[in-house]
Design a protein around this motif. Structure first.
Motif, short mmCIF file in Angstrom:
data_model
loop_
_atom_site.label_atom_id
_atom_site.label_comp_id
_atom_site.label_asym_id
_atom_site.label_seq_id
_atom_site.Cartn_x
_atom_site.Cartn_y
_atom_site.Cartn_z
N GLU A 136 -12.78 2.27 3.70
CA GLU A 136 -11.69 1.72 2.91
C GLU A 136 -12.24 0.95 1.72
O GLU A 136 -13.30 0.32 1.80
CB GLU A 136 -10.88 0.77 3.78
CG GLU A 136 -10.27 1.45 4.98
CD GLU A 136 -8.75 1.39 4.96
OE1 GLU A 136 -8.21 0.33 4.61
OE2 GLU A 136 -8.12 2.41 5.26
N SER A 178 -9.60 -9.32 4.52
CA SER A 178 -9.86 -8.31 5.54
C SER A 178 -8.70 -7.34 5.61
O SER A 178 -7.54 -7.73 5.63
CB SER A 178 -10.03 -9.00 6.90
OG SER A 178 -9.80 -8.08 7.93
N ASN A 179 -9.03 -6.07 5.63
CA ASN A 179 -7.99 -5.07 5.86
C ASN A 179 -8.29 -4.34 7.17
O ASN A 179 -8.02 -3.17 7.33
CB ASN A 179 -7.93 -4.08 4.69
CG ASN A 179 -6.66 -3.25 4.73
OD1 ASN A 179 -5.61 -3.73 5.16
ND2 ASN A 179 -6.73 -2.00 4.30
N ILE A 216 -10.31 -5.08 -0.50
CA ILE A 216 -9.08 -5.67 -1.05
C ILE A 216 -9.43 -7.07 -1.56
O ILE A 216 -10.00 -7.88 -0.82
CB ILE A 216 -7.98 -5.79 0.02
CG1 ILE A 216 -7.82 -4.49 0.82
CG2 ILE A 216 -6.67 -6.24 -0.62
CD1 ILE A 216 -7.17 -3.37 0.11
N SER A 233 0.83 -1.21 0.00
CA SER A 233 0.00 0.00 0.00
C SER A 233 0.87 1.26 0.00
O SER A 233 0.53 2.27 -0.62
CB SER A 233 -0.95 0.00 1.20
OG SER A 233 -0.22 0.05 2.40
N SER A 280 -2.34 -3.32 9.30
CA SER A 280 -3.62 -3.73 8.77
C SER A 280 -3.41 -4.92 7.84
O SER A 280 -2.29 -5.33 7.59
CB SER A 280 -4.28 -2.55 8.05
OG SER A 280 -3.34 -1.86 7.27
N GLY A 281 -4.50 -5.47 7.36
CA GLY A 281 -4.44 -6.72 6.61
C GLY A 281 -3.53 -6.70 5.40
O GLY A 281 -2.86 -7.67 5.08
N LEU A 282 -3.46 -5.57 4.75
CA LEU A 282 -2.67 -5.46 3.54
C LEU A 282 -1.18 -5.61 3.82
O LEU A 282 -0.41 -6.00 2.94
CB LEU A 282 -2.96 -4.10 2.88
CG LEU A 282 -2.82 -4.00 1.37
CD1 LEU A 282 -3.53 -5.10 0.65
CD2 LEU A 282 -3.35 -2.65 0.90
N SER A 335 0.15 0.82 9.80
CA SER A 335 -1.03 0.75 8.94
C SER A 335 -1.07 1.90 7.95
O SER A 335 -0.49 2.95 8.17
CB SER A 335 -2.29 0.83 9.79
OG SER A 335 -2.36 -0.29 10.62
#
Lengths: 1070, 499
Positions: free
Chosen positions: A199, A210-211, A202, A160, A231-233, A182
């Protein structure tokens, strides 16, 4: 159907009865078309395959007989069949993003066409909903695809962060610190007043992931510390990624369901079909994080405070309002003891008063290493696989913090027969850390690092804090030593107050596709995203804010499964092309959260619930949500220059009441390629107009509408929940309108794209505060209408292009404005987020206002001038009762610049971003005035007494120019008092040099070795930041506050610095 | 081939057919973690306990400062009567009290005719109303506590609220006197199901509030109702000893632990100069008393440096911040002993103590109301009860000391009243630092010094708190009506019961 609420609702019982009928009819219609089509006279049938340079099939490539309208497109595996008129026919094979090729067929009956990637237009293939690749020009909405090879040139480990500044309308802001942190991703503005849910969705290989930020739930307890666990990303390895498509707006994602209301980031992982050479690829990199931008502090005075009695600045063991650091001898207690009952000084010897602490000293140089090894294999052109292992290790800029990520990924595609294909993609990641730093100051988080550092005096070095930070008093109790005594020793924060996490995550999906014939195929896909995150926080006994210590464990588990069915039918009838599909999705989401905490530990440095004097406070929650959906879409084209696109979806969500749990949302779009239908000047290669309209619905969190009792404070007690629910809660609804133009000129060397949109989100499901005297603090109901409108421009040019030298330049610009049209009757304002020192600063929505408005307190003013009055002999100002608007955190517009220079195989890439406007409240800035460490407080030398700008009472109800004065010390603390939001909120316009990278492929120098690739890239990220306001020079203007599970923009509160990163990556392919 | 396709398509359609059927959705959406229903016992625990810590915190950080027991040695503004700068503790109390009122309403609806629960709800809600009204004058009462029906309750005026309080307390006593079904399902953490203690609490609270509204022209029957209660102990039993007083006995075991016991809450809070003056110097200035100090002082107080032999000094309430810091740093500066941290069960939460009731009776007697005992008897019983409460031995002849004795130096009626309130102030320390503020508003006793900083803002002790800031936005219409009804949302707007 019922259209009264904007969303068309299909009633549950009606649809249950009629569904089969409806689909039977739909499928019947399709089948009819399939067989009613009369064939064109056959003269010569040619079959072929269209592949890219890596032998990967190109589905959807256009194959046309030159000079005719006769043509076809390739199927899923890149195969096509075409009927030729004569042997002299020439085929034009084109695929967006590739150089069009003319192929003379001759008397062949089967051919293979390999297309070369076009360097002019790298982004022209997009992955649309459901993983279908389509030419961008066919789309009626904006989308942009980025190849990982480009964005990974300056790899950071978090994809990201590598996307910032590249896509107009996509705004990514990262939190400070290093290692795990994050990002907040906003596409086309914030549509929801619940800022945590703005958001984009994704998608990885067709499966939503899940992010979630997964912070801690509400409450003002000191133990709820602002910690960023990523976060998930952050769990996705950038090296696994082949490309990322940014689908903007609800239309783009109508088929992914309501969670994609804010658009989607569609990630495709690398396939084994791309195998080259032996199929082995190895990437290794190392990078360094250095704090380059931090507090601009004075280094001229010791800790101290002004004494109004004497009018002198006196020595104290805190802050910076002290004595000159001139080397004169002075008794400086090194570190104070807290609460030992006897005195505070531990050193009575005089020593020279000199500068021994620059705030930046505290930070380390962060080091990140990453290794990535992959192996691709192919068997009989039937099985393609790729397996990769990766490891990333980060030592953070905050001492004793770090982050570790290990992953293994597998992609396996098998063509079991001509018709049956399976595709498996799996990814296991283990992210963990021995210590994640606490961020922010918060309401009462005086154990926060920033707070400790801003009070640490200049004359005491960080090393002094390290020595003997514990002492034992006469009663044998352990107490901290610190300066001042009432902050937590920063070394205790980093060495003793550890926050760990260990997250194990699996993402994967298995897709089985079946080609019934060339026109009809279907797939079934099962996907999952699951993780377990175990976190602990420990606070040592004997520190100021946790005198009896603290220990906490949190265990989060999350599982989302998606089952998809889809039937796709495509066919070209003379000049009409049809592509239609019908599908269904079952989503099941379960999440659990277990937290236990004790606040009184018995034995030193043992962190276990067994070592607690108090009863553990335990909270658990387990929720489940299901959403079932059916959807269909149809694309029709006329001669490949007019495209009509219609979609429809109906969701049933378990989170809403049976009366309101079904919601239908349609979309329609039109794309017209003028350049293909009308003769235009030769300089125009492509001219396209597009427009679309879409609606989406949205549900709410699981289990909130069915109220139950909460557990009370005492064991065995119950209490009402603190919110109430509108029994008629209905789904949210977003309507989006979009129009765009795309123009390419001068042999595609100029590519211009502009999009404009307007999205309205109404009936938002909100927890709106209500009068506490009702016995509850909020009510969950439908309220609010927000309109986001904006414009996005993307201009790409190739300035120079010849054999040796190529210079690409692209600039993007976007502007978004979110308007609060209405809230609901009786609600004049809605507090979106609260900053420190309530009601000091809040993010608030007011009808007629804009999304992101910052409100706060200000002093009483007359005609804009602060009113000063005399209290205790000096000028003072008092707070006005009402909050005023002090700014808005959203920038007016943002712009990104990407330029790349290629010279003889060496590629230089530079990415910059400018954000114009928007404001930021800074608590750090205020605190540095409070402590006297801000370099501007040196003004005490030139203006020991200040007559502040403003007015004062003339004694008869009017006002005159102020003549009251006050000492500089009081002035500085008054004029930047942290409760005064108006005086601590500044223009946050900034420019950031996001990336400079240089890469080259050295393969050609090692021709005797079997390298398929040998690239080396060196890069720097976040090399330079310029802020318009000098008050924001201290820190990252993108900072946002972490507030119990939300990232709150517009408020800076002791965030860690964002370091500059310098690194090198080597990538070898064999 | 065609048939095959049709079969497959049909199979697929059947799968889709399952999608929309959502039979178990309702069940999924029910929480498995939280109870959908509650027994009355579990709810009663919350009704009793949940407002206690917010109230203690309010007393520690707000009314304790206003009434000059305590001062902040670092930044605070309450003792300077600069109330607007921090509304945290009062807002938190507002929310907690109304939450308890809502829980009480729910408890009423599930009590199934059990008079114990129904009467307990009446008594506790009456007490909460009185606290709220003392803090803000007009507050939501009748419409409060029903969030599903009414999210913006109307404010009732203070006269009506006190009428309601007095009626509810009277009814509660009657209900309990005539009932044979009390707390059948348990949960009475206050009196362990002892109905007589609940009745004594109700009647004693009624005496407290009757006296509060007894100024001429306010609640006209206050004297007659007060006298009627005292005259008929069989019908109206009242508190007669420390054993049956209305206090919540805090166990000290978390979560049943008071904010006094958590040292972080006490950070920066210390005893005031007023505290020293009361116990050590003797505020009874008409006497030249040189007797030994009040032993209760040594029980609560220590010095920064315990070995220091200089006379105690304390921060003067309402002084400047700089002076406060200077005094706090002195070795002979007074500090609160960590007695509440060391013995977390030491403190009780006082709704109304035996001592407080005796001082109420003493005041009523001084007003000339018909009561069986003398003022001195009530007064002495009050002082004695407070010594007993802390387990401190009263020195011989303590009650005859010139700076204590109610009748010492031939005190006038007004001087006697001042001494009643001084000892009531002392007896309220830590247990109930709230009601003495109401007495101050009503009688302007006990004497307090208004500090120099406070002086510049309001040359009088404030009478109320600003309404919670949220009310201005979420309950604006009712807020505005109430604000204008009381005479403005200011901290010096008088209470209705003041004259």
């Amino acid at each position: 159907m019922n259209n009264t609420h904007g969303i068309w609702k299909i009633h549950f019982s009606t649809i249950c009865k009629n569904r089969l009928l409806f689909f039977a009819f739909l499928m019947f219609s399709l089948c009819r078309y399939t067989y009613a089509n009369s064939p064109i006279p056959i003269q010569q049938a040619l079959t072929g395959t269209v592949l890219d340079a890596d032998s990967a099939p190109l589905p959807g490539a256009s194959v046309v007989i030159k000079g005719t309208a006769i043509g076809t497109t390739t199927d899923f595996d890149g195969n096509f069949t075409i009927n030729l008129n004569s042997e002299t026919d020439i085929l034009l094979v084109s695929y967006i993003g590739f150089v069009t090729k003319e192929v003379t067929v001759g008397n062949q009956t089967s051919i293979q066409v390999i297309l070369e990637e076009s360097s002019e237009a790298l982004d022209e293939v997009v992955v649309t909903a459901l993983g279908i690749t389509r030419a961008k020009e066919e789309l009626s909405y904006a989308a942009q695809t980025l190849k990982a090879s480009g964005v990974n040139q300056a790899r950071t480990g978090d994809i990201s962060k590598q996307l910032t500044g590249l896509v107009p309308g996509l705004r990514i802001s990262s939190n400070g610190g290093s290692g795990v942190s994050s990002s907040k991703i906003v596409l086309r503005g914030e549509a929801s007043l619940d800022i945590g849910s703005n958001e984009p969705l994704i998608i990885v290989d067709g499966i939503p992931i899940s992010n979630n930020f997964n912070g801690l739930p509400g409450g003002n307890s000191r133990a709820n510390l602002p910690i960023d666990y990523g976060s998930g990303l952050t769990d996705i390895n950038p090296d696994d990624i082949q490309d990322i498509t940014v689908l903007k707006g609800p239309k783009a994602a109508a088929l992914y369901g309501s969670r994609a209301t804010n658009g989607a980031l569609v990630i495709r992982t690398t396939s084994g079909r791309r195998k080259q050479g032996l199929g082995i690829s190895y990437t290794s990199g190392i990078s360094m994080d250095k704090v380059t931008r931090f507090w601009d502090v004075q280094n001229k005075y010791s800790g101290g405070q002004y004494n109004p009695g004497t009018g002198e600045y006196e020595y104290r063991a805190y802050g910076g309002y002290g004595l000159p650091l001139d080397g004169s001898n002075f008794v400086q207690p090194q570190v104070e003891e807290w609460y030992t009952g006897a005195g505070t000084a531990t050193q009575t010897e005089a020593r020279p008063l000199v500068s021994r602490n620059k705030s930046k000293d505290f930070f380390d140089t962060g080091i990140t290493t990453n290794n990535y090894l992959s192996y691709s294999f192919a068997g009989d052109d039937k099985i393609f696989g790729r397996v990769a292992i990766s490891n990333q290790n980060t030592n953070g800029i905050v001492p004793n913090t770090g982050y570790d990520k290990k992953g293994i990924s597998l992609r396996l595609e098998a063509e079991l027969s001509d018709k049956l294909t399976i595709d498996f993609s799996g990814n296991y990641v283990n992210s963990s850390s021995d210590n994640v730093p606490v961020q922010g100051i918060g309401d009462d988080s005086r154990e926060a690092l920033a707070y400790a550092l801003m009070w640490a005096p200049n004359n005491i070095s960080i090393n002094d804090y390290k020595d003997n930070y514990w002492v034992f008093n006469d009663a044998g109790e352990r107490k901290q030593r610190s300066n001042p005594a009432w902050i937590t020793n920063p070394i205790i924060i980093t060495e003793e107050n550890l926050n760990t996490f260990d997250r194990k995550r699996f993402l994967g999906n298995l897709k089985t596709s079946y080609n019934f014939n060339d026109d009809l195929y279907a797939f079934v896909r099962v996907g999952m995203d699951t993780y377990n995150d175990n976190r602990t926080s420990r606070r040592a006994i004997g520190q100021y804010y946790f005198p009896t210590g603290m220990y906490r464990e949190q265990k989060i588990n999350y599982l989302e499964t998606n089952v998809d069915f889809l039937v796709n039918y495509s066919k070209t009838f003379n000049s009409i092309g049809l592509n239609t599909n019908v599908g269904a999705n079952m989503l099941r989401q379960t999440s659990g959260d277990f937290q236990a905490r004790v606040d009184e530990l018995a034995i030193l440095d043992v962190y276990n619930f067994g070592n607690a004097l108090d009863r553990p406070k335990i909270t658990t929650s387990n929720v489940e949500k299901r959403v079932n959906s059916i959807y269909g879409s149809m694309q029709l084209d006329y001669n490949k220059y007019i495209f009509l696109d219609v979609t429809a979806r109906n969701d049933w969500s378990s989170s809403l009441s049976p009366e309101n749990n079904s919601y239908f949302y349609p979309s329609a779009g039109l794309s017209y390629i003028i350049s293909k239908s009308v003769e235009l000047p030769e300089s125009i290669n492509h001219l396209q107009l597009r427009a679309s309209w879409a609606q989406t619905g949205n549900d709410t969190d699981a289990q909130v509408i069915n109220q139950a009792f909460d557990y009370g404070t005492l064991p065995g007690s119950t209490t009402n929940q603190n919110y109430v629910v509108d029994p008629n809660l209905k789904p949210e609804s977003t309507t989006a309108l979009e129009a765009g133009l795309n123009l390419r000129m001068f042999n595609n060397r100029l590519d211009f794209e502009v999009n404009t949109y307007k999205n309205s989100t109404k009936d938002q499901i909100l927890r709106v505060p209500i009068s506490n005297s009702s016995g509850a603090n909020s009510r969950l109901f439908n309220a609010g209408l927000i309109e986001n409108s904006g414009i996005e421009v993307l201009l790409k040019t190739t300035l120079v292009s010849n054999e040796n030298f190529k210079w690409d330049f692209s600039v993007n610009w976007s502007k978004n404005q979110g308007k609060i049209v209405e809230l609901t009757e009786g609600v004049d304002s809605f507090i979106i987020a609260q900053g420190p020192a309530l009601p000091g600063v809040i993010i608030q929505a007011v009808p007629g206002g804009k999304m992101g408005d910052i409100y706060g307190r200000d002093y009483k003013r007359e005609n804009g001038e602060i009113i000063w009055s005399e209290v205790g002999g000096i000028a003072t100002a008092s707070y006005a009762d009402d909050l005023v608007k002090v700014g808005n955190y959203n920038p007016d517009w943002t712009s990104g610049i990407v330029t790349s220079l290629g010279f003889k195989g060496i590629n230089l890439r530079v990415v910059g971003e400018y954000r114009h406007g928007g404001e930021l409240y800074t608590e750090t800035g205020s605190r540095l005035f409070q402590t006297g460490k801000d370099s501007e407080t040196l003004a005490r030398e030139t203006t020991p007494t200040v007559v502040p700008q403003g007015v004062m009472s003339n004694g008869s109800g009017g006002f005159v120019q102020n003549t009251l004065s006050l000492p500089y010390f009081n002035y500085a603390r008054r004029i930047r008092h942290w409760e005064n939001a108006a005086l601590n909120t500044f223009d946050a316009s900034f420019f950031k040099l996001r990336e400079v990278s240089l890469s080259t492929d050295l393969k050609k120098y090692f021709t005797k070795l079997p390298f398929t690739k040998l690239t080396v890239s060196i890069f720097g990220r976040n090399l330079y930041t310029h802020t318009k306001s000098k008050e924001l020079r201290h820190f990252d203007p993108e900072s946002f506050m972490i507030d119990n599970g939300n990232l709150v923009p517009g408020i800076e509160s002791g965030q860690l610095p964002t370091p500059s990163t310098y690194g090198i990556n080597v990538s070898i392919g064999l | 081939m065609k048939k095959n396709i049709k079969k497959q398509v049909l199979g697929f359609l059947l799968l889709i057919g399952l999608i929309g059927c959502t039979k178990d959705f309702e069940e999924i959406n029910q929480s498995t973690d939280l109870p959908a229903e509650t027994p009355p016992s579990a709810l009663l625990k919350s009704v009793i306990f949940d407002p206690i810590n917010p109230s203690l915190n309010l007393q520690l950080k707000f009314t304790g400062q206003v009434m000059q027991y305590l001062v902040f040695s670092n930044a605070s503004s309450f003792d300077r009567y600069q109330f607007s700068s921090d509304t945290g503790v009062t807002d938190a109390y507002w929310a907690a009290a109304y939450k308890a009122i809502r829980d009480a309403r729910t408890l009423e609806s599930i009590a199934d005719g059990d008079s114990g629960y129904l009467a307990a709800v009446k008594i506790l809600t009456a007490y909460n109303y009185a606290m709220l009204s003392d803090l803000w004058i007009d507050v939501p009462a009748v419409e409060s506590g029903y969030p599903s029906e009414n999210t913006s309750p109307k404010y009732d005026n203070q006269q009506e609220i006190f009428t309601l309080i007095l009626n509810n307390l009277k009814e509660a006593n009657e209900m309990l006197a005539n009932s044979d079904q009390n707390f059948e399902k348990g949960g009475d953490i206050l009196f362990k199901g002892d109905v007589m203690r609940w009745r004594k609490m109700a009647n004693s609270l009624r005496l407290k509030y009757l006296l509060r509204v007894s100024e001429p022209g306010k609640y006209v029957s206050s004297q007659s109702e007060f006298e009627a209660i005292i005259a008929d102990p069989a019908t109206y039993p009242i508190i007669t000893s420390n054993e049956d007083q209305a206090v919540y006995d805090i166990s000290g075991i978390a979560p049943d632990v008071s904010d006094f016991a958590t040292s972080t809450t006490l950070t920066g809070i210390t005893l005031s100069q007023r505290f020293i003056d009361q116990f050590v110097n003797g505020t009874n200035t008409s006497s030249a008393d040189t007797d030994d100090d009040d032993p209760r002082f040594a029980f609560f107080a220590t010095k920064s440096d315990p070995a220091n032999t200089d006379a105690y000094v304390g921060i003067v309430s309402g002084g400047t911040e700089a002076t406060a810091k200077t005094v706090a740093d002195l070795p002979n500066s007074v500090k609160l002993k960590p007695i509440f941290q060391q013995d977390k069960g030491l403190l009780d939460y006082g709704y109304i103590t035996h001592a407080e009731l005796q001082f109420i009776l003493a005041e009523a007697k001084l007003k000339g109301w018909a009561l069986p005992l003398t003022t001195k008897e009530y007064f002495d019983a009050g002082v004695t009860a407070n010594f007993d409460f802390w387990g401190i031995e009263m020195p011989v002849n303590f009650l005859e000391r010139m700076d204590v004795s109610i009748t010492g130096n031939g005190a006038s009626n007004d001087e006697q009243l001042e001494r009643v309130f001084q000892q009531k102030w002392v007896a309220g320390f830590a247990i109930n630092m709230f009601d003495i503020w109401a007495d101050k508003k009503r009688t302007d006793k006990p004497a307090l010094n208004i500090g120099v900083e406070a002086n510049t803002i309001h040359n009088t002790v404030p009478t109320r708190m600003f309404y919670p800031i949220l009310e201005k936005t979420v309950n604006a219409t009712n807020y505005n009506a109430a604000s204008s009804n009381i005479g403005g949302d200011n901290i010096t707007t008088p209470q209705w019961y003041q004259n």
